[in-house]
Design a protein around this motif. Structure first.
Motif, short mmCIF file in Angstrom:
data_model
loop_
_atom_site.label_atom_id
_atom_site.label_comp_id
_atom_site.label_asym_id
_atom_site.label_seq_id
_atom_site.Cartn_x
_atom_site.Cartn_y
_atom_site.Cartn_z
N MET A 287 5.34 -5.29 7.68
CA MET A 287 4.59 -5.78 6.52
C MET A 287 5.10 -5.13 5.24
O MET A 287 5.16 -5.78 4.18
CB MET A 287 3.10 -5.54 6.72
N ALA A 288 5.48 -3.86 5.32
CA ALA A 288 6.08 -3.21 4.16
C ALA A 288 7.38 -3.90 3.78
O ALA A 288 7.67 -4.10 2.59
CB ALA A 288 6.32 -1.73 4.47
N ASN A 289 8.16 -4.27 4.78
CA ASN A 289 9.40 -4.99 4.52
C ASN A 289 9.13 -6.29 3.76
O ASN A 289 9.83 -6.63 2.80
CB ASN A 289 10.09 -5.30 5.86
N VAL A 290 8.09 -7.01 4.16
CA VAL A 290 7.74 -8.27 3.49
C VAL A 290 7.33 -8.01 2.04
O VAL A 290 7.77 -8.72 1.12
CB VAL A 290 6.62 -8.99 4.26
N LEU A 291 6.50 -7.00 1.83
CA LEU A 291 6.04 -6.70 0.48
C LEU A 291 7.20 -6.29 -0.43
O LEU A 291 7.25 -6.69 -1.60
CB LEU A 291 5.00 -5.58 0.52
N VAL A 292 8.13 -5.51 0.12
CA VAL A 292 9.22 -4.96 -0.70
C VAL A 292 10.36 -5.97 -0.85
O VAL A 292 10.85 -6.22 -1.96
CB VAL A 292 9.74 -3.65 -0.09
N HIS A 293 10.80 -6.57 0.26
CA HIS A 293 12.02 -7.36 0.25
C HIS A 293 11.80 -8.86 0.08
O HIS A 293 12.63 -9.54 -0.52
CB HIS A 293 12.82 -7.11 1.53
N GLU A 294 10.71 -9.38 0.63
CA GLU A 294 10.52 -10.82 0.58
C GLU A 294 9.65 -11.28 -0.59
O GLU A 294 9.90 -12.32 -1.20
CB GLU A 294 9.92 -11.32 1.90
N LEU A 295 8.61 -10.51 -0.89
CA LEU A 295 7.65 -10.93 -1.90
C LEU A 295 7.74 -10.14 -3.20
O LEU A 295 7.22 -10.58 -4.22
CB LEU A 295 6.22 -10.83 -1.35
N ASP A 296 8.37 -8.98 -3.15
CA ASP A 296 8.39 -8.07 -4.30
C ASP A 296 6.96 -7.91 -4.84
O ASP A 296 6.71 -7.95 -6.03
CB ASP A 296 9.30 -8.60 -5.41
N LEU A 297 6.04 -7.67 -3.91
CA LEU A 297 4.62 -7.56 -4.25
C LEU A 297 4.19 -6.10 -4.10
O LEU A 297 3.47 -5.72 -3.18
CB LEU A 297 3.82 -8.47 -3.32
N ILE A 298 4.67 -5.27 -5.00
CA ILE A 298 4.40 -3.84 -4.97
C ILE A 298 3.97 -3.38 -6.35
O ILE A 298 4.27 -4.03 -7.36
CB ILE A 298 5.62 -3.02 -4.50
N ASP A 299 3.29 -2.25 -6.39
CA ASP A 299 2.81 -1.70 -7.66
C ASP A 299 3.81 -0.65 -8.16
O ASP A 299 3.72 0.53 -7.84
CB ASP A 299 1.43 -1.06 -7.46
N ARG A 300 4.77 -1.10 -8.95
CA ARG A 300 5.81 -0.21 -9.43
C ARG A 300 5.24 0.87 -10.35
O ARG A 300 5.70 2.03 -10.32
CB ARG A 300 6.89 -1.01 -10.15
N ASP A 301 4.27 0.52 -11.17
CA ASP A 301 3.69 1.53 -12.07
C ASP A 301 3.04 2.66 -11.28
O ASP A 301 3.19 3.83 -11.62
CB ASP A 301 2.65 0.88 -12.99
N PHE A 398 -2.65 -9.49 2.02
CA PHE A 398 -2.95 -8.12 1.59
C PHE A 398 -2.41 -7.86 0.18
O PHE A 398 -3.12 -7.35 -0.69
CB PHE A 398 -2.34 -7.14 2.59
N GLY A 399 -1.16 -8.21 -0.04
CA GLY A 399 -0.55 -7.97 -1.34
C GLY A 399 -1.23 -8.75 -2.45
O GLY A 399 -1.44 -8.24 -3.56
N GLU A 400 -1.59 -9.99 -2.16
CA GLU A 400 -2.26 -10.81 -3.18
C GLU A 400 -3.68 -10.33 -3.45
O GLU A 400 -4.16 -10.39 -4.59
CB GLU A 400 -2.26 -12.27 -2.73
N ALA A 420 -7.77 -4.30 -2.08
CA ALA A 420 -7.35 -4.31 -0.67
C ALA A 420 -7.11 -2.89 -0.20
O ALA A 420 -6.75 -2.01 -0.99
CB ALA A 420 -6.09 -5.15 -0.49
N ALA A 421 -7.31 -2.68 1.10
CA ALA A 421 -7.06 -1.36 1.68
C ALA A 421 -6.77 -1.50 3.17
O ALA A 421 -7.32 -2.37 3.85
CB ALA A 421 -8.26 -0.43 1.47
N VAL A 422 -5.90 -0.63 3.65
CA VAL A 422 -5.63 -0.51 5.09
C VAL A 422 -6.34 0.74 5.58
O VAL A 422 -6.27 1.80 4.95
CB VAL A 422 -4.12 -0.39 5.37
N ASP A 423 -7.02 0.63 6.71
CA ASP A 423 -7.78 1.75 7.27
C ASP A 423 -7.32 2.02 8.70
O ASP A 423 -6.89 1.10 9.41
CB ASP A 423 -9.28 1.42 7.26
N VAL A 424 -7.42 3.26 9.12
CA VAL A 424 -7.00 3.67 10.46
C VAL A 424 -8.00 4.67 11.02
O VAL A 424 -8.76 5.28 10.29
CB VAL A 424 -5.61 4.34 10.44
N PHE A 425 -7.96 4.83 12.33
CA PHE A 425 -8.60 6.01 12.91
C PHE A 425 -7.95 6.33 14.23
O PHE A 425 -6.81 5.96 14.47
CB PHE A 425 -10.12 5.88 13.00
#
Length: 912
Positions: A287-301, A398-400, A420-425
């Motif tokens: 999913m990180a690959n999609v956000l970075v490489h396919e969608l460029d949907l990241i918070d650069r700031d 998630f990115g949107e 949006a948020a990802v949670d784990v336990f």
């Protein structure tokens, strides 16, 4: 109370509390009384006439201990008998709700299987096939024997004594450690494999708080990996369930659940993604690959301003370049086209290749971008079995939903606003490569700028200014690691300043205990002791603990295969235990001390300082809720405070113990109890309240005023980063390489085996011990899960909960995918044997379901099938999946955070 009365209330419990309150996080909020209602309305969950007068007696506020969440409750006491337990609507800790476990606590109080007097073993032979021959003894004999045995061993070597405790008595566990240390110099101790070791460390590093969560009040899209927060389990469950249910029903909050089993979270999710166990990191990286490489949907700031993603890295050494005089990390400043220390860089560049003093370098983010380039959804599909299209869909949603670029004004300050948020336990952490797994997943929050943002992923209680006007005693705050600008954390629960960066830099790394924590600078869990106790020669230890003091736990059952644990504890000279039952561990104990039921004793600050189990929000005030006895203890059984105070007093340790415990609770000098006599429980609790609040709010105030004190929580206590506040989090983990270098130097010096391959600067997926099959016959992964009625407590011995479990047709059975079962010629009702690769086996009855990954079988909890005949209800109930796992193989350990790999393969055979 008669048996008839108990049965009558049991029906009300099943229809009311189990149906309404367990479902609080599923379809709506459980009904609870309001402040305007009369006390009798607290019983409004009962759908039928009760066997007692609702207006009789009194409603006494206290705290639940049927799991580690410690919700505020009220006990209805009539003629000295507790006839009903309800949530306390006056307390934000639970918000007036009570779950099935809490409502059933009455059955623990009146369980005839409880022990209430000290017992001594008369049969020296230890084993499940031996009757210990328990004999009642006096409290004096019990205490004196323990103090004598531990004192004699301490005189020889304090490391010969050890302790054990865990979540069933979490605060008592802290006291156990402190008491043994002050009284006998004990530094050895161990804990259960259930702990979310990797989770807490990542949350420390990213939020400053070892417990973190989606900002439920504002988040719109939640992805859960290995957790059912808000639907069945997790810290602050009743509080989270109410928020989660309200936001989902009123605001359309969307939930995506990655889980091999359709547990409560997956069942109520908008999208359930059945995933192969142990592969979650691969899904997250895709999913990180999609956000970075396919969608460029990241918070650069965010990456530039709040992480070290712009740090300049030498690709040859993988190390961050640093200023020679200050050791501060260097960023490339586009204004001057030159490398500068991060805090002098006005326009950092996120991506690019540069040269600094003749060294070719790249930004950390550029390296990361290439790092995940080949981690495509197609790559992940082969590992996870999750379709590539599903991974792309979730990444896009998630990115949107993250609302990148938005801000919000709160109290006149500007904060990042995310949706949006990802949670784990712990479902993610109980694997090899634990820290890499958690890191891979939570890094998704960093990519979209959700970490520490309003509506994003935040700490439970990251900052506190105090619990009263002009009294900062209870306060804590975040400091900064100046070399990188990283926020430092505060220790879980107690809120004491802590810095993993300082630990890495300054630690000696020479192991001082069998827990080997010195070689794990990013760990706070003593799990490795299970390895070194089993293999002392391997790690060059010239001793083994011979005495054990365990409290409110079951060490014989909490770590992998039971027979392996049997041999460990059978070899010990003396074992003393504290519990309300004679559980399996009692068969290997020499003395058993009874503890009062939680409804019969005091505790102090059950949520401690960082509100470890109380979810926070601006609308949720700091809350101190009394934990007090509502009825006298049967046979005068003491609570843990009395037990530990007595041991310290008899050991002659008051001059160490009392200042230590007062320091733990920040008791002011003017309220300090004397050290020339045993610690008095009520006097101590009074001192804690007055020190942290004020003179007016002592123990008597709590008794006279409903047992609850609240103080408003400030915006900047909940959200740590307004636009002006400094602080970053690690995106590129240069400190891992520093730690690796020091760990490798030490293990080479000591000539001991140790794994350091996971000390890497960027996250990645790596397979667990048995992720890939060596023998095709072992084609099934056993997994266990929790539900709202059974987690972190003694619930199997509870008559009401046992009846619910027996009637639901699932809880005590083994679940298997229907298609998988058909291929193997199996059907619901078959008795099957699961045999793991090391040859361990268990048996249980099968039930078929569509709600499980086809490569898995599952069962609730995973550590049941009690052997103790004294557990009159629990004996033989459920299955113990954990018994299939070898527990003394160091290859199963994550050598960074001491997480234990529970991934195991089994073959399934029909028995009957």
């Amino acid at each position: 109370m008669s048996k008839t009365d108990m049965r009558f209330s049991r029906r009300a419990f099943v229809a009311g509390a189990a149906a309404a309150t367990v479902g609080a996080g599923l379809a709506g909020c459980a009904p609870g009384a309001t402040e305007a209602e009369e006390p009798a309305s607290l019983a409004s969950t009962s759908p039928e006439k009760t066997a007692y007068d609702l207006n009789a007696g009194e409603w006494i506020p206290t705290t639940c201990n049927m799991c580690f969440n410690n919700c505020s409750i009220k006990a209805h006491v009539v003629d000295g008998v507790v006839v009903e337990l309800t949530g306390n609507p006056d307390s934000p800790i639970g918000n007036g709700h009570i779950c099935a476990k809490g409502a059933a606590g009455i059955m623990q109080l009146y369980d005839p299987a409880r022990i209430t007097k000290p017992l001594k073993r008369t049969n020296p032979k230890k084993g499940f096939d031996e009757d210990p021959g328990w004999e009642e003894i006096s409290w004096d004999e019990a205490y004196d024997t323990i103090v004598q045995k531990f004192g004699e061993a301490a005189a020889e070597d304090p490391r010969l004594n050890m302790g054990a405790s865990m979540v069933a008595g979490l605060i008592g566990s802290v006291w156990r450690s402190l008491t043994l240390a002050c009284s006998f110099g004990v530094t050895e101790g161990t804990s259960s494999d259930i702990c979310g070791a990797g989770i807490h460390i990542l949350e420390f590093l990213l939020t400053g708080d070892g417990n973190a969560m989606p900002d439920y009040d504002n988040v719109n899209y939640v992805i859960q990996f290995g957790t059912q927060a808000g639907t069945a389990t997790r810290h602050g469950f009743n509080m989270t369930a109410e928020k989660f249910a309200r936001r989902r029903s009123e605001d359309g909050l969307r939930l995506v659940s990655f889980d091999p089993h359709m547990s409560a979270g997956a069942e109520k999710a908008d999208l359930w993604v059945p995933i192969r166990p142990g592969s979650d990191a691969a899904a997250a990286l895709a999913m990180a690959n999609v956000l970075v490489h396919e969608l460029d949907l990241i918070d650069r700031d965010f990456l530039v301003e709040r992480t070290n993603a712009p740090a300049l890295v030498d690709p040859k050494t993988q190390r961050v370049l640093r200023a020679p005089d200050t050791n501060k990390s260097l960023y490339w400043d586009s204004t001057d086209n030159v490398a500068k220390p991060y805090d002098e860089c006005t326009s950092p560049v996120l991506e690019g290749d540069f040269e600094v003093n003749g060294v070719a370098c790249r930004t950390a983010f550029s390296i990361y971008r290439d790092h995940v380039k080949d981690m495509t959804p197609e790559w992940a599909e082969e590992i996870t079995t999750v379709p590539a299209a599903t991974l792309r869909q979730v990444a896009k949603e998630f990115g949107e939903a993250a609302m990148i670029g938005e801000t919000i004004e709160l109290d006149g300050k500007t904060y990042r606003r995310r949706g949006a948020a990802v949670d784990v336990f712990s479902g993610i952490s109980r694997h090899k490569h634990s820290i890499l797994n958690v890191w891979s997943i939570l890094n998704l929050n960093n990519l979209v700028g959700a970490t520490n943002a309003v509506g994003g992923f935040i700490g439970f209680a990251t900052r506190c200014h105090g619990w009263a006007d002009d009294n900062p005693t209870a306060g804590f705050d975040l400091s900064i690691w100046e070399e990188d600008g990283f926020i430092e954390c505060n220790s879980l629960m107690i809120g004491a300043p802590n810095s993993f960066y300082k630990i890495i830099r300054e630690r000696d790394y020479t192991p001082t205990t069998m827990g080997m924590l010195d070689l794990q600078p990013l760990s706070e869990d003593n799990h490795f002791m299970h390895m070194s106790m089993a293999n002392p020669d391997l790690y060059h230890f010239d001793y083994k603990p011979k005495n054990l003091f365990w409290y409110a736990c079951n060490p014989i059952k909490w770590w992998a295969n039971v027979e392996e644990q049997v041999e460990t504890y059978r070899q010990m000279d003396f074992i003393a235990g504290v519990d309300i039952y004679l559980n399996d561990m009692s068969y290997f104990s020499d003395i058993m001390l009874p503890e009062a039921c939680y409804l019969e004793r005091y505790d102090v600050l059950p949520q401690f300082y960082m509100n470890h189990r109380m979810t926070g929000s601006v609308d949720t005030p700091w809350t101190l809720a009394a934990w007090q006895p509502v009825v006298p203890a049967k046979d005068g059984a003491p609570g843990f405070i009395e037990i530990y105070a007595e041991i310290a007093d008899r050991a002659g340790a008051n001059e160490y113990f009392i200042p230590a415990v007062c320091g733990l609770y920040r008791v002011k000098e003017e309220y300090m109890p004397p050290t020339d006599r045993k610690l008095d429980t009520e006097e101590f609790i009074d001192a804690v309240y007055k020190s942290n609040i004020d003179e007016e709010h002592g123990l008597q105030w709590f008794k006279d005023n409903g047992g609850v004190y609240t103080y408003p929580r400030k915006v900047d206590e909940m959200y740590i980063w307004d636009s002006e506040t400094a602080g970053r989090i690690p995106f590129y983990w240069d400190f891992m390489l520093e730690a690796k270098e020091k760990v490798e130097a030490k293990v080479a010096e000591l000539d001991i085996p140790w794994e350091t391959d996971d000390y890497i600067p960027l996250p990645e997926w790596r397979p667990g011990v048995e992720f890939y099959a060596d023998d095709p016959a072992y084609d099934i992964f056993p997994v266990y899960y929790t539900n709202a009625s059974n987690t972190d407590t003694w619930t199997v011995q509870n008559a009401w909960l046992n009846e619910v479990n027996e009637e639901d047709g699932v809880t005590y059975l083994i679940e298997m995918n229907a298609a998988t079962a058909a291929a193997k010629g199996l059907a619901s009702g078959d008795t099957v044997r699961l045999t793991s690769t090391p040859g361990y086996s268990i048996e249980g009855k099968l039930v078929l379901t569509e709600g499980i990954h086809p490569e898995c079988v599952s069962s609730v909890v995973g550590t049941w099938d009690a052997q103790s005949k004294y557990l009159t209800i629990a004996q033989g109930k459920g299955v113990n999946l954990v018994n299939l796992i070898p527990g003394q193989d160091p290859a199963r350990m994550d050598h960074i955070v001491s997480a234990f790999d529970q991934l195991i393969r089994v073959k399934v055979e029909k028995v009957s």
